[in-house]
Write a protein that holds these residues in place. Structure first.
Motif, PDB file in Angstrom:
ATOM      1  N   ARG A  50       1.479   6.712   0.228  1.00 49.95           N
ATOM      2  CA  ARG A  50       0.988   5.574   1.232  1.00 49.95           C
ATOM      3  C   ARG A  50      -0.411   5.602   1.381  1.00 49.95           C
ATOM      4  O   ARG A  50      -1.020   6.508   1.347  1.00 49.95           O
ATOM      5  CB  ARG A  50       1.679   5.888   2.643  1.00 49.95           C
ATOM      6  N   GLY A  51      -0.926   4.440   1.755  1.00 47.94           N
ATOM      7  CA  GLY A  51      -2.240   4.065   2.141  1.00 47.94           C
ATOM      8  C   GLY A  51      -3.184   3.723   1.068  1.00 47.94           C
ATOM      9  O   GLY A  51      -4.363   3.428   1.580  1.00 47.94           O
ATOM     10  N   HIS A  52      -2.731   3.416  -0.021  1.00 49.54           N
ATOM     11  CA  HIS A  52      -3.790   2.686  -0.966  1.00 49.54           C
ATOM     12  C   HIS A  52      -3.110   1.700  -1.757  1.00 49.54           C
ATOM     13  O   HIS A  52      -1.839   1.729  -1.710  1.00 49.54           O
ATOM     14  CB  HIS A  52      -4.344   3.756  -1.843  1.00 49.54           C
ATOM     15  N   ARG A  53      -3.733   0.821  -2.389  1.00 50.87           N
ATOM     16  CA  ARG A  53      -2.986  -0.069  -3.361  1.00 50.87           C
ATOM     17  C   ARG A  53      -2.803   0.522  -4.852  1.00 50.87           C
ATOM     18  O   ARG A  53      -3.612   0.538  -5.487  1.00 50.87           O
ATOM     19  CB  ARG A  53      -3.871  -1.512  -3.581  1.00 50.87           C
ATOM     20  N   GLU A 108       0.665  -1.226   0.027  1.00 48.80           N
ATOM     21  CA  GLU A 108      -0.131  -0.075  -0.097  1.00 48.80           C
ATOM     22  C   GLU A 108       0.879   1.247  -0.035  1.00 48.80           C
ATOM     23  O   GLU A 108       0.628   2.182   0.750  1.00 48.80           O
ATOM     24  CB  GLU A 108      -1.087  -0.131   1.021  1.00 48.80           C
ATOM     25  N   SER A 109       2.142   1.263  -0.715  1.00 47.85           N
ATOM     26  CA  SER A 109       2.685   2.294  -0.949  1.00 47.85           C
ATOM     27  C   SER A 109       3.277   2.470  -2.446  1.00 47.85           C
ATOM     28  O   SER A 109       3.304   1.394  -3.219  1.00 47.85           O
ATOM     29  CB  SER A 109       3.958   2.298   0.110  1.00 47.85           C
TER      30      SER A 109
END
Length: 172
Positions: free
Chosen positions: A31-34, A9-10
Protein backbone atom coordinates in the motif's frame (compact mmCIF):
# COMPACT_ATOMS: atom_id res chain seq x y z
CA UNK A 1 -4.85 -12.86 -9.58
CA UNK A 2 -3.29 -9.43 -9.23
CA UNK A 3 -5.13 -6.97 -11.51
CA UNK A 4 -3.97 -3.45 -12.24
CA UNK A 5 -4.99 -1.31 -9.24
CA UNK A 6 -2.66 1.70 -9.27
CA UNK A 7 -5.65 4.00 -8.66
CA UNK A 8 -6.04 2.42 -5.20
CA UNK A 9 -2.34 2.91 -4.40
CA UNK A 10 -2.05 -0.78 -3.59
CA UNK A 11 -1.21 -4.21 -4.97
CA UNK A 12 -4.32 -6.35 -4.42
CA UNK A 13 -4.51 -10.14 -4.34
CA UNK A 14 -7.74 -11.75 -5.57
CA UNK A 15 -8.93 -15.33 -5.12
CA UNK A 16 -11.29 -17.09 -7.53
CA UNK A 17 -14.47 -18.23 -5.80
CA UNK A 18 -16.04 -19.45 -9.01
CA UNK A 19 -13.42 -19.39 -11.77
CA UNK A 20 -13.42 -17.52 -14.09
CA UNK A 21 -16.37 -15.25 -13.21
CA UNK A 22 -16.32 -14.61 -9.45
CA UNK A 23 -13.29 -13.14 -7.67
CA UNK A 24 -12.82 -11.67 -4.22
CA UNK A 25 -10.08 -9.38 -2.95
CA UNK A 26 -8.39 -11.27 -0.12
CA UNK A 27 -5.47 -8.98 0.72
CA UNK A 28 -3.58 -5.81 -0.15
CA UNK A 29 0.04 -6.96 -0.45
CA UNK A 30 1.50 -3.44 -0.66
CA UNK A 31 0.00 0.00 0.00
CA UNK A 32 0.89 3.64 -0.27
CA UNK A 33 2.23 4.08 -3.84
CA UNK A 34 0.92 3.94 -7.40
CA UNK A 35 2.17 0.46 -8.30
CA UNK A 36 1.81 -0.21 -12.05
CA UNK A 37 1.62 -3.64 -13.69
CA UNK A 38 2.65 -5.59 -10.59
CA UNK A 39 3.65 -9.24 -10.87
CA UNK A 40 4.69 -11.67 -8.15
CA UNK A 41 6.25 -15.09 -8.67
CA UNK A 42 7.44 -18.09 -6.71
CA UNK A 43 11.15 -18.90 -7.08
CA UNK A 44 13.49 -21.19 -5.13
CA UNK A 45 10.93 -21.96 -2.46
CA UNK A 46 9.82 -18.42 -1.69
CA UNK A 47 7.58 -15.56 -2.70
CA UNK A 48 10.22 -13.13 -1.44
CA UNK A 49 7.93 -12.76 1.55
CA UNK A 50 7.34 -15.25 4.39
CA UNK A 51 4.19 -16.43 2.56
CA UNK A 52 1.86 -15.27 -0.19
CA UNK A 53 -0.09 -13.08 2.24
CA UNK A 54 3.10 -11.24 3.26
CA UNK A 55 4.27 -9.14 4.83
CA UNK A 56 5.79 -7.96 1.55
CA UNK A 57 8.71 -5.57 1.47
CA UNK A 58 10.13 -3.55 -1.36
CA UNK A 59 13.37 -5.07 -2.71
CA UNK A 60 16.42 -3.03 -1.59
CA UNK A 61 17.38 -2.53 -5.27
CA UNK A 62 13.94 -1.14 -6.14
CA UNK A 63 13.22 0.57 -8.37
CA UNK A 64 15.35 -1.74 -10.49
CA UNK A 65 15.01 0.26 -13.69
CA UNK A 66 14.61 4.01 -13.92
CA UNK A 67 14.53 6.43 -16.81
CA UNK A 68 14.74 3.73 -19.51
CA UNK A 69 11.49 3.87 -21.51
CA UNK A 70 12.46 0.70 -23.41
CA UNK A 71 12.21 -1.63 -20.37
CA UNK A 72 11.02 0.27 -17.28
CA UNK A 73 7.37 -0.85 -17.29
CA UNK A 74 6.34 -4.51 -16.87
CA UNK A 75 4.39 -6.17 -19.68
CA UNK A 76 2.86 -9.15 -17.92
CA UNK A 77 3.44 -12.01 -15.54
CA UNK A 78 6.99 -13.13 -14.76
CA UNK A 79 7.57 -16.72 -15.92
CA UNK A 80 9.83 -19.23 -14.18
CA UNK A 81 11.09 -21.98 -16.52
CA UNK A 82 13.31 -24.40 -14.61
CA UNK A 83 16.05 -22.19 -13.16
CA UNK A 84 15.40 -19.35 -15.61
CA UNK A 85 13.28 -16.31 -14.76
CA UNK A 86 11.84 -14.41 -17.72
CA UNK A 87 10.43 -10.96 -17.33
CA UNK A 88 8.48 -9.12 -20.03
CA UNK A 89 8.76 -5.37 -20.38
CA UNK A 90 6.88 -2.73 -22.35
CA UNK A 91 8.96 -0.67 -24.72
CA UNK A 92 7.28 2.68 -24.16
CA UNK A 93 9.37 4.63 -26.65
CA UNK A 94 8.19 6.75 -28.33
CA UNK A 95 4.76 6.06 -26.73
CA UNK A 96 3.12 3.69 -24.24
CA UNK A 97 3.29 0.04 -25.17
CA UNK A 98 4.99 0.28 -28.54
CA UNK A 99 6.63 -3.18 -28.28
CA UNK A 100 7.24 -5.99 -25.78
CA UNK A 101 10.76 -7.09 -24.87
CA UNK A 102 11.99 -10.01 -22.75
CA UNK A 103 14.61 -9.95 -20.03
CA UNK A 104 16.18 -12.81 -18.10
CA UNK A 105 16.65 -12.25 -14.38
CA UNK A 106 20.09 -13.78 -13.82
CA UNK A 107 20.45 -13.10 -10.09
CA UNK A 108 17.73 -12.71 -7.50
CA UNK A 109 18.25 -12.87 -3.76
CA UNK A 110 16.69 -10.86 -0.92
CA UNK A 111 19.47 -8.26 -1.42
CA UNK A 112 20.67 -8.58 -5.06
CA UNK A 113 19.14 -8.35 -8.52
CA UNK A 114 20.61 -8.62 -12.01
CA UNK A 115 19.03 -9.01 -15.42
CA UNK A 116 20.01 -9.08 -19.06
CA UNK A 117 18.14 -9.06 -22.38
CA UNK A 118 16.75 -12.51 -23.21
CA UNK A 119 16.71 -11.65 -26.91
CA UNK A 120 18.27 -8.97 -29.08
CA UNK A 121 15.01 -7.90 -30.67
CA UNK A 122 11.58 -7.15 -29.24
CA UNK A 123 9.27 -10.17 -29.05
CA UNK A 124 6.56 -8.33 -30.94
CA UNK A 125 5.33 -4.87 -31.80
CA UNK A 126 3.04 -3.04 -34.20
CA UNK A 127 1.94 -4.85 -37.33
CA UNK A 128 -0.52 -4.54 -40.19
CA UNK A 129 -3.29 -6.15 -38.09
CA UNK A 130 -5.83 -3.55 -36.93
CA UNK A 131 -5.65 -4.48 -33.23
CA UNK A 132 -1.83 -4.13 -33.11
CA UNK A 133 -1.25 -0.99 -35.15
CA UNK A 134 -0.80 1.23 -32.09
CA UNK A 135 1.65 -1.22 -30.54
CA UNK A 136 1.77 -4.23 -28.26
CA UNK A 137 1.93 -3.90 -24.48
CA UNK A 138 1.30 -7.20 -22.63
CA UNK A 139 1.89 -10.95 -22.74
CA UNK A 140 0.70 -13.76 -20.49
CA UNK A 141 2.44 -16.98 -21.52
CA UNK A 142 1.76 -20.53 -20.35
CA UNK A 143 3.65 -23.75 -21.12
CA UNK A 144 1.61 -26.49 -22.81
CA UNK A 145 4.45 -28.99 -22.58
CA UNK A 146 8.26 -28.97 -22.66
CA UNK A 147 8.46 -27.47 -26.17
CA UNK A 148 5.18 -25.60 -26.70
CA UNK A 149 3.70 -22.46 -25.21
CA UNK A 150 0.51 -20.50 -25.63
CA UNK A 151 0.19 -16.79 -24.92
CA UNK A 152 -2.45 -14.10 -24.68
CA UNK A 153 -1.17 -10.74 -25.83
CA UNK A 154 -2.48 -7.19 -25.64
CA UNK A 155 -2.24 -4.63 -28.38
CA UNK A 156 -4.02 -1.52 -29.45
CA UNK A 157 -4.89 0.83 -32.25
CA UNK A 158 -5.68 4.47 -31.77
CA UNK A 159 -9.01 5.40 -33.32
CA UNK A 160 -8.54 7.42 -36.44
CA UNK A 161 -5.00 6.24 -37.10
CA UNK A 162 -4.46 5.55 -40.77
CA UNK A 163 -3.20 2.10 -41.69
CA UNK A 164 0.40 2.47 -42.94
CA UNK A 165 0.64 1.21 -46.51
CA UNK A 166 3.45 -1.24 -45.69
CA UNK A 167 1.21 -2.90 -43.07
CA UNK A 168 -1.68 -3.47 -45.46
CA UNK A 169 -2.14 -6.94 -46.91
CA UNK A 170 -4.72 -8.30 -49.29
CA UNK A 171 -4.96 -11.62 -47.39
CA UNK A 172 -3.84 -12.99 -44.04
Amino acid sequence: MIPEAHQTESVRLYEAWSFPTKWECTDALLRGHRFNDSSIFYYHGRWHAPNLGGPWQEHPRSPIIQENPHIARPAGRVVVVGDRILSFEQDCFPVYGTKVRSLEITELTPSTYREQPASRSPLFGPSWRLWTQGGMHHIDSHPLDFHQWIAAVGGGRHIGWPIPEEWQRATC
